[in-house]
Structures are given as structure tokens and as C-alpha cells.
Motif scaffolding. Sequence first.
Motif, PDB file in Angstrom:
ATOM      1  N   LYS A  13       0.400  -1.165  -0.310  1.00  0.00           N
ATOM      2  CA  LYS A  13      -0.300   0.219  -0.064  1.00  0.00           C
ATOM      3  C   LYS A  13       0.772   1.166  -0.150  1.00  0.00           C
ATOM      4  N   LYS A  14       0.854   2.318  -0.854  1.00  0.00           N
ATOM      5  CA  LYS A  14       1.378   3.398  -0.749  1.00  0.00           C
ATOM      6  C   LYS A  14       0.288   4.393   0.246  1.00  0.00           C
ATOM      7  N   GLY A  15       1.646   5.490   0.924  1.00  0.00           N
ATOM      8  CA  GLY A  15       1.095   6.219   1.571  1.00  0.00           C
ATOM      9  C   GLY A  15       2.017   7.266   1.733  1.00  0.00           C
ATOM     10  N   MET A  16       2.044   8.053   2.609  1.00  0.00           N
ATOM     11  CA  MET A  16       2.819   9.359   2.641  1.00  0.00           C
ATOM     12  C   MET A  16       3.313   9.874   4.029  1.00  0.00           C
ATOM     13  N   VAL A  17       4.680  10.117   4.754  1.00  0.00           N
ATOM     14  CA  VAL A  17       4.443  10.464   6.047  1.00  0.00           C
ATOM     15  C   VAL A  17       4.670  11.898   6.103  1.00  0.00           C
ATOM     16  N   ILE A  18       4.717  12.823   7.110  1.00  0.00           N
ATOM     17  CA  ILE A  18       5.039  13.717   6.882  1.00  0.00           C
ATOM     18  C   ILE A  18       6.299  14.593   8.230  1.00  0.00           C
ATOM     19  N   LEU A  68      -0.168  10.383  -7.077  1.00  0.00           N
ATOM     20  CA  LEU A  68      -0.219  11.045  -5.241  1.00  0.00           C
ATOM     21  C   LEU A  68      -0.947  11.379  -4.730  1.00  0.00           C
ATOM     22  N   LEU A  69      -2.207  11.365  -5.544  1.00  0.00           N
ATOM     23  CA  LEU A  69      -3.502  11.967  -5.317  1.00  0.00           C
ATOM     24  C   LEU A  69      -4.404  10.746  -4.621  1.00  0.00           C
ATOM     25  N   CYS A  70      -3.943   9.651  -5.334  1.00  0.00           N
ATOM     26  CA  CYS A  70      -4.868   8.106  -4.906  1.00  0.00           C
ATOM     27  C   CYS A  70      -3.692   7.814  -3.642  1.00  0.00           C
ATOM     28  N   MET A  74      -5.671   7.251  -0.100  1.00  0.00           N
ATOM     29  CA  MET A  74      -5.463   6.270   0.415  1.00  0.00           C
ATOM     30  C   MET A  74      -5.311   6.181   2.079  1.00  0.00           C
ATOM     31  N   GLU A  75      -4.658   7.330   2.630  1.00  0.00           N
ATOM     32  CA  GLU A  75      -3.717   7.651   4.135  1.00  0.00           C
ATOM     33  C   GLU A  75      -4.688   8.770   4.511  1.00  0.00           C
ATOM     34  N   PHE A  76      -5.215   8.825   4.168  1.00  0.00           N
ATOM     35  CA  PHE A  76      -6.280  10.447   4.695  1.00  0.00           C
ATOM     36  C   PHE A  76      -8.128   9.938   4.356  1.00  0.00           C
ATOM     37  N   GLY A  77      -8.255   9.460   3.919  1.00  0.00           N
ATOM     38  CA  GLY A  77     -10.084   9.874   3.166  1.00  0.00           C
ATOM     39  C   GLY A  77      -9.280  10.826   2.399  1.00  0.00           C
ATOM     40  N   SER A  78     -11.623  10.956   2.406  1.00  0.00           N
ATOM     41  CA  SER A  78     -12.042  11.839   1.300  1.00  0.00           C
ATOM     42  C   SER A  78     -12.250  13.819   1.935  1.00  0.00           C
ATOM     43  N   VAL A  83      -6.901  16.544   1.244  1.00  0.00           N
ATOM     44  CA  VAL A  83      -5.753  16.256   0.451  1.00  0.00           C
ATOM     45  C   VAL A  83      -5.584  17.170  -0.427  1.00  0.00           C
ATOM     46  N   ALA A  84      -6.545  18.274  -0.598  1.00  0.00           N
ATOM     47  CA  ALA A  84      -5.639  19.125  -1.941  1.00  0.00           C
ATOM     48  C   ALA A  84      -4.227  20.187  -0.699  1.00  0.00           C
ATOM     49  N   ASP A  85      -4.679  20.146   0.199  1.00  0.00           N
ATOM     50  CA  ASP A  85      -3.682  20.496   0.905  1.00  0.00           C
ATOM     51  C   ASP A  85      -1.844  20.265   0.661  1.00  0.00           C
TER      52      ASP A  85
END
Length: 119
Positions: A13-18, A68-70, A74-78, A83-85
Motif C-alpha cells: 500500500k502506498k502512503g505518505m509521512v510528514i 500521489l492523489l490516490c 488512501m492515507e487520509f480518506g476523502s 487532500v488538496a493541501d
Amino acid sequence: GEYTVEYVERKGKKGMVIKDKNGKLLKGTELKKAQVEVAQRQKALEKQRAKEKTPGETIPWMKSEDNLLCAIVMEFGSNWALVADILNVHSHFQGWHRKQDSCRNRFRLLSTSEDGTPS
């Protein structure tokens, strides 16, 4: 503060971390604070770009942006504002800004199969 966004893949699964400027993973209240700060910066940037933009101008989505959008959804929901930020934190270096409606519509398009049914 300064933040970096990293895109990772775990268990397929793809995701992101800050992370903060020292590379420390943000969690809990630190993450929320970073998200608010990023949103404030993006709003200021959006106002500036709105002055510079030609009415009706659209910028095509790139495959890397779609991916990236997907991953963000997946990580933060709708939560489309969030998502835009997050998407714009990445893409502001490339000179454009995506609105939350545009992110929502693009994600819906990407998540619909060729026969018009949700995938």
C-alpha cells in the motif's frame, strides 16, 4: 516550521509521512499543527496565484500527480480540503495549485472503471 513529505510503500500500500526539518516523523498534535500550517501557507499561495491565473486556464493532470492523489486519499480518506493541501505541498514547487473540487473530481474519475462503474 519546515516539513518534508515522503511517499512510502508498506505491505503493498502506498502512503505518505510528514517529517520535521530534522527528519522526525510527525504524529498526533504535531501532525495536526503541521497540516494547519500547510493549509495556511497554501491559502496565501492560492490567493497570489489567483491574481496571476488566466480565467478558464486548466493544467492537465500528470500520472505522478494521479499516483500521489490516490496515495493521499488512501492515507487520509476523502477530506478533500486536506487532500488538496497535501497534494499542493508537493506540487507548489512545480508552479500550480489544485483545488479540493478538482482533487475530488479527478479521484472519482480515476476510481471509475472503463464501463462507468466504480472500481
